[in-house]
Write an enzyme that holds these catalytic residues in place. Structure first.
Site, PDB file in Angstrom:
ATOM      1  CE1 TYR A  59      -2.850   3.171   0.502  1.00 42.76           C
ATOM      2  CE2 TYR A  59      -1.960   3.164   3.049  1.00 42.76           C
ATOM      3  CZ  TYR A  59      -2.700   3.565   1.463  1.00 42.76           C
ATOM      4  OH  TYR A  59      -3.624   5.282   1.921  1.00 42.76           O
ATOM      5  CG  HIS A  87      -4.357  13.637  -1.861  1.00 40.61           C
ATOM      6  ND1 HIS A  87      -3.098  13.328  -1.770  1.00 40.61           N
ATOM      7  CD2 HIS A  87      -5.218  13.375  -0.970  1.00 40.61           C
ATOM      8  CE1 HIS A  87      -3.145  12.022  -0.403  1.00 40.61           C
ATOM      9  NE2 HIS A  87      -4.938  12.332  -0.530  1.00 40.61           N
ATOM     10  NE  ARG A 283     -16.678  18.360  55.787  1.00 34.92           N
ATOM     11  CZ  ARG A 283     -17.920  17.965  55.129  1.00 34.92           C
ATOM     12  NH1 ARG A 283     -18.258  16.952  55.583  1.00 34.92           N
ATOM     13  NH2 ARG A 283     -19.323  19.382  54.903  1.00 34.92           N
ATOM     14  CG  ASN A 411     -10.781   8.154   2.088  1.00 32.57           C
ATOM     15  OD1 ASN A 411      -9.389   6.912   2.437  1.00 32.57           O
ATOM     16  ND2 ASN A 411     -10.042   8.459   1.482  1.00 32.57           N
ATOM     17  CG  ASN A 414     -10.482   3.526   3.653  1.00 33.80           C
ATOM     18  OD1 ASN A 414      -9.762   2.583   3.807  1.00 33.80           O
ATOM     19  ND2 ASN A 414      -9.643   4.109   3.607  1.00 33.80           N
ATOM     20  CD  GLN A 415      -9.980   7.897   6.848  1.00 32.89           C
ATOM     21  OE1 GLN A 415      -9.927   8.748   8.028  1.00 32.89           O
ATOM     22  NE2 GLN A 415      -8.374   8.035   6.081  1.00 32.89           N
TER      23      GLN A 415
END
Length: 498
Positions: A59, A87, A283, A411, A414-415
């Site tokens: 990738y 990009h 306290r 995305n 994808n995400q």
């Protein structure tokens, strides 16, 4: 340009610490020793072997990015670098603080130097050289979802290291190429894998969380000391810190906070003028600050894991002949930790504001003048400061809404889940600054309280703190603008200079 570096170097073959990130704001020596170099070179050699095999997909080196992974990338390695970065130039907003950017790049440098990212050796060398100067890329704040790493902010940082975009040198913003030249640095040359490795990690998130934690820890310690000083100047009884009482509560954070507060109040002599039971802001302070301590210990662990982990995709394991594609760029742990840190900050900040409110109120401060004014009506003492602290707490509460629950798909799905750790961590850093100001406001009030009639502390530690405040800050008599005094008091108490 020559820069003096005096602190011990950061060895990329040794563990990275939060102190290293704090120090990275100034020129810093970063050592690429034999062990780190061997790891990097081995990883790079293995990457070359994998890329030569047309049957093995990698990738980002052979493919497009994100949702476009199904398409081939560019054939030329330099073009693939541009394909990675161009990009991602879509960030917006003000520049991140220089200390955050340099800390983020130190995290990124350490991560790629572990040899699992397949980067070129000269990339690590170039990054290390940058830290010996004041160079810092100009990076916009908005654009990361913290899911594929901090892609957009790290792309701006990487482009600046190539001489593109803008950067800071000695605090001056200028074109990045000019900043590199004036700093005596060589622009980085990158291929596609180098570029992806520099952007595909959660380094901005980790850096901001680490710096926020360091700031909140300092304020948390200051809040303990200021609570003790409040008890002492009012003549209160420290019985709420009795070790048997706290042990029965059963929480380790409360036990450690109470131990520290007892040491600060050692030697105090109660006046007997206070009520049998103090308001909860006094306290219950060891229980509140103790719960904060327990939460901060959790954040400590997340930060340590982030600083000791490799955040990238894919990772290369030469010994196993493995290219592992996965999600080690997903900043969920930091997102949860930063959200928790924001909650802690809001709670401790609220405590400081309530203690100042008690201190300026003649009904509850054992007869001191209202607003601690030296001449009420003709003077107004801490009235403006107390108004400001109310605004600070309102901002803390508004901003403490968790970011990690706000996942939005992006995305092309994808995400499809994202942690928003970057937003959480940067927000926590903002809130840490407000907590410092709340501590400074309370410290200023305690200094003024003694001027208008509160007793001098009887505990030596508390007296030392008051003396440090009195030496640095004049009493408010007559009225004057106090914004600078609040910042000065915040610096003093969070640095522990007493």
């Amino acid at each position: 340009m020559t820069t003096t570096v005096t602190d011990a170097p950061v060895d990329l073959a040794a563990p990275l610490t939060g102190d290293h990130l704090v120090r990275a704001a100034a020129p810093l020596s970063v050592l690429v020793g034999p062990a780190a170099r061997e790891r990097v070179d081995r990883g790079r050699e293995y990457l070359r072997t994998v890329l030569a095999d047309d049957e093995r997909p990698v990738y980002g080196a052979k493919t497009g990015f994100g949702a476009l992974i199904g398409f081939a990338g560019r054939d030329d390695e330099a073009d693939q670098c541009d394909n990675t970065l161009a990009h991602l130039g879509a960030g917006q907003g003000p520049d991140l603080p220089v200390d955050v950017v340099r800390a983020a790049l130190l995290v990124r440098t350490w991560s790629v130097a572990q040899g699992l990212s397949g980067v070129s050796g000269h990339v690590v060398d170039g990054l290390a050289a940058m830290f010996a100067t004041t160079f810092a890329p100009a990076v916009p704040r908005y654009g990361s979802v913290g899911a594929s790493g901090d892609l957009i902010p790290l792309a701006y940082a990487t482009q600046a290291l190539r001489g593109r975009g803008h950067a800071y040198l000695d605090g001056e913003r200028m074109p990045a190429g000019d900043a590199l030249r004036r700093a005596g640095l060589t622009p980085l040359t990158l291929d596609g894998r180098d570029a992806l490795a520099l952007v595909n990690g959660t380094s901005v998130t980790t850096a901001a969380l680490t710096l926020a934690l360091a700031s909140v820890r300092a304020s948390h310690r200051a809040a303990q000391d200021l609570t003790c000083l409040l008890v002492d100047v009012l003549g209160g009884d420290p019985g709420f810190l009795d070790p048997r009482l706290i042990a029965a509560y059963g929480h380790p954070g409360a036990a450690s906070v109470a131990d520290r507060m007892r040491s600060r109040l050692a030697g105090t002599v109660p006046t007997g003028a206070r009520a049998l039971q103090e308001p909860y802001s006094i306290r219950c302070s060891p229980q509140l600050l103790g719960a904060a301590e327990d939460a901060l210990r959790y954040v400590d662990g997340v930060v340590a894991a982030d600083l000791g982990g490799v955040s990238d995709n894919p990772l290369f394991f030469p010994g196993d002949d493995l290219v592992a594609h996965g999600g080690n760029f997903f900043g969920q742990p930091a997102a949860y930790a930063a959200d928790l840190l924001a909650v802690v900050t809001a709670s401790v900040g609220n405590l400081a504001e309530r203690q100042l409110d008690l201190l300026v109120d003649p009904v509850r401060n054992t007869g001191l003048p209202p607003m601690l004014a030296a001449g009420p009506g003709r003077q107004h003492g801490l009235q403006g400061v107390q108004l400001a602290t109310t605004a600070f707490v309102a901002e803390l509460r508004r901003a403490a809404v968790p970011a990690s629950t706000q996942s939005l798909p992006t995305n092309l799905h994808n995400q499809d889940v994202v942690p928003f750790g970057t937003q959480a961590a940067l927000r926590a850093l903002d809130l840490a600054d407000l907590l410092r100001l709340l501590c400074g406001s309370l410290a200023l009030g305690l200094r003024q309280a003694v001027h208008v009639g509160a007793r001098r502390p009887t505990a030596p530690h508390c007296a030392a703190l008051l003396d440090a405040l009195s030496a640095a800050i004049a009493p408010v008599d007559p009225d004057r603008p106090l914004d600078g005094d609040v910042r000065l008091a915040a610096d003093l108490v969070t640095a522990g200079r007493y």
